[in-house]
Write an enzyme that holds these catalytic residues in place. Structure first.
Site: not given
Length: 697
Positions: A51, A113, A133, A165, A167-169, A186
């Site tokens: 990435e 991003k 990611v 909220d 993550s799109a990951d 994380k």
């Protein structure tokens, strides 16, 4: 029983491969492969995606660029080719140059991003984008890369039950078949909910090592368990291979604990994370801004300890990913699976980009035009030039196309680049010349759409240098080259020599009667160095006037004999005899000649068997309406190049295509569709060109 299953598995992996290859074809106009990555994929060698957000947003300069280089070195040291991914000038770059790494890391220009949500916007606007990611997974899948190394994945944020909220990951992992090698998620996230969400999406989570403890980035043990654990690269590769064979469209998480030498600092880093989290809540920082803020703040609180640990865990993940990719390549090799990127050497067009000023005259009632007076009519300005039009058509028809052209450092040069970027075209080889102005062409048409006269100011095209040409070939390694006669004789000779070195197929577009003869002058120059020049240009695409001029001059220069060696000639009875004679004269120099006959269709000459020359007439396609004929021939040549690009499996070692006469005729027939589509458009190259136009039958 076991043997039957192995055969079943190999067959279904091949089916998956071909489905993916067919899908990936549509992505080619948007991808730009670094030469080292393209070569590795073509050879079926292991490649690891990396990435770029970690460069632009994850670390301060210069550690970010230094780390990116080190991570690439780690991947290479363990047997794979690194492919750092970013969005640059309207293309998804699969593998970055050192200059591109610096652009991302130095902070001199805005960097977005980029996840799946942002991909189309960033590309369409020509913005510099660093892949998250999610974005990297998507781009890697488009490029045919199955293994991706990163620091840690995103997940469900704390308080997501009220903020939503997430993550799109995670959603990308649920729909994109790429293995993500990471240090888990994380610890700033809600890890239990993250694992639950991955389970809901059907994403396998594998702890890498001797236990199934799920790591939390800086911490080797989060207190949670992964459902599976594996401890060898070949085991993970086998898992990826089976997932491919089953046609599953989800990714998988390979969670690697941080190296043990950094475990001592974990508690200190966790305390800093909690403090940084409180600060981010107090300051209202959330969404995609949250992670960069937290990582920066944690590095400040720990005095750089977290940054050092971050760098080491990324390098460790890169090592494991490289080993897995290598094992996967070994498995694929044993199964006899072809490389995803086979047949994907790009198309390079060398020629002119210009501004076209087109006027259409409204004639008298009797249709006659008299010289020396003015007429009412319409005038429009657009981006054109033969090389540009050919490249544009090939790009829209699905070929991975780059244009090498010289522009003035002026408003017209800027508008040409902007127009190309708006179409997602590759602009990296546009050469700007200070003190020169961009090429311009003024064309006047009758009300019927037929060209009356044109004045072309193309002096800048003589400034294209051998160095420019060699650099483009070295960087691209093109499989096919389209060459426009607007460039000068020395440049044409340089292209032919480079194409010979790279075993590249050359298609020459003569452009006009005066310019067409440059190809013979270039061949005469090369003949002084090597006597055999009959294999340097593989396909010639003249109109009738250009054909006859070339045949006459080739005889005068002694490049062809007046009476050729004994050959059997098969010739269509519907073709004009003068045209057939001229084609036969030039055939020893140009193995395939496709003559554009306008509303009469096309004529083709090629060798159908040893010592047999086959001359055919291809019936025309009829337009529903004629709006202009400015780009019809260019669109036809672009369509021909797009088909040659697609069929590079038939490219032989000397740049020739192993095509039967019927295959060439099919290509010409399809290319006429593109010409007709542009004739029916007010633009030189219709924006309605698409791969479906060529391959709908």
């Amino acid at each position: 029983m076991h043997l039957r299953f192995v055969h079943w598995q190999a067959r279904h992996i091949r089916l998956w491969h071909f489905r993916t290859l067919a899908t990936k074809q549509n992505y080619q106009p948007f991808l730009r492969f670094a030469p080292r990555v393209r070569e590795a994929l073509s050879n079926g060698e292991p490649v690891v995606a990396l990435e770029s957000t970690i460069i632009s947003h994850g670390m301060p300069y210069p550690q970010n660029v230094q780390t990116a280089r080190q991570v690439e070195q780690v991947v290479a040291a363990h047997g794979s080719t690194p492919a750092t991914i970013a969005l640059v000038d309207g293309k998804i770059h699969i593998g970055l140059s050192d200059d591109e790494l610096l652009r991302l890391g130095e902070g001199r220009e805005p960097v977005v991003k980029t996840s799946r949500r942002d991909m189309a916007m960033v590309l369409s606007q020509g913005i510099l984008g660093a892949t998250t990611v999610s974005g990297t997974m998507l781009a890697a899948h488009m490029a045919g890369i199955r293994v991706f190394a990163t620091g840690g994945i995103g997940g469900v944020h704390r308080g997501a039950e009220s903020t939503m909220d997430i993550s799109a990951d995670l959603t990308e992992l649920g729909r994109t078949p790429v293995a993500v090698v990471c240090a888990g998620a994380k610890s700033i996230l809600d890890l239990p909910k993250t694992l639950e969400y991955l389970e809901t999406l059907g994403v396998p989570v594998v702890a890498y090592g001797n236990s199934n403890d799920f790591p939390a980035f800086f911490t080797p043990k989060s207190g949670l368990k992964a459902p599976w654990s594996l401890n060898q690269p070949n085991q993970v590769a086998k898992l990826i291979n089976y997932s491919m064979g089953l046609g599953l469209q989800n990714g998988l998480v390979v969670a690697v604990p941080i190296p043990s030498k950094h475990v001592k600092s974990s508690s200190k880093i966790e305390q800093a994370i909690e403090l940084a989290l409180r600060e981010s809540r107090d300051r209202g920082i959330q969404g995609k801004e949250a992670t960069p803020f937290l990582l920066k703040r944690v590095a400040e609180i720990t005095g750089g300890t977290s940054l050092a640990a971050n760098i080491e865990l990324v390098k460790n993940n890169a090592k494991i990913a490289s080993q897995i990719a290598r094992s996967l390549a070994d498995i694929n090799s044993r199964c006899g699976i072809e490389s995803q990127a086979k047949q994907s050497r790009p198309l390079l067009v060398v020629g002119c980009a210009a501004v076209d000023i087109v006027s259409k005259v409204q004639a008298n009632g009797d249709g006659r035009l008299e010289m020396g007076t003015s007429y009412p009519g319409t005038t429009s300005t657009s981006v054109g030039g033969v090389g540009h039009n050919i490249a544009c058509a090939a790009h829209l028809l699905g070929a991975d196309t780059a244009l090498l052209a010289t522009l003035g450092n002026d408003v017209h040069g800027t508008s040409i680049k902007a127009d190309m970027q708006s179409l997602g075209m590759d602009t990296q080889f546009l050469q700007y010349q200070s003190g020169a102005h961009t090429a311009m062409c003024k064309m006047i048409y009758e009300s019927t759409g037929e060209l009356l006269i044109a004045v072309a100011d193309m002096q800048i095209n003589s400034l294209l240098s051998t160095q420019n040409i060699d650099e483009a070939f070295d960087k691209l390694n093109p499989g096919v080259v389209g060459l426009d006669a607007n460039v000068d004789t020395l440049a044409i000779a340089s292209v032919l020599k480079a194409a010979k070195r790279f075993n590249t197929c050359v298609v020459f577009e003569p452009t006009s009667v005066p310019k067409s003869t440059k190809i013979l002058a270039a061949l005469a120059l090369i003949k002084e160095e090597r006597p055999d020049v009959g294999s340097l240009v593989h396909i010639l695409t003249p109109n009738v006037l250009e054909l006859k001029k070339l045949a006459q001059l080739a005889l005068e220069l002694g490049l062809v004999a007046d009476k050729s060696e004994s050959r059997t000639v098969k010739c269509s009875t519907t073709l004009n005899q003068d045209i057939a004679e001229s084609m036969l004269t030039l055939h020893p120099l140009f193995p395939v000649i496709i003559v554009k006959l306008g509303k009469e269709g096309a004529a083709v000459v090629s060798s159908s068997a040893e010592n047999t020359v086959d001359i055919r007439h291809i019936e025309p396609h009829k337009p529903r309406a004629i709006k202009n004929t400015n780009g019809a021939g260019d669109s036809m040549v672009g369509a021909l190049l797009a088909q040659l690009y697609k069929h590079q499996s038939l490219l032989t070692a000397n740049g020739h295509f192993a095509l039967a006469s019927r295959d060439i005729d099919t290509m010409v027939n399809r290319a006429q569709r593109a010409a007709i589509k542009s004739v029916e458009s007010s633009l030189a190259v219709s924006r309605h060109l698409s791969p479906d136009l060529l391959y709908r039958d």
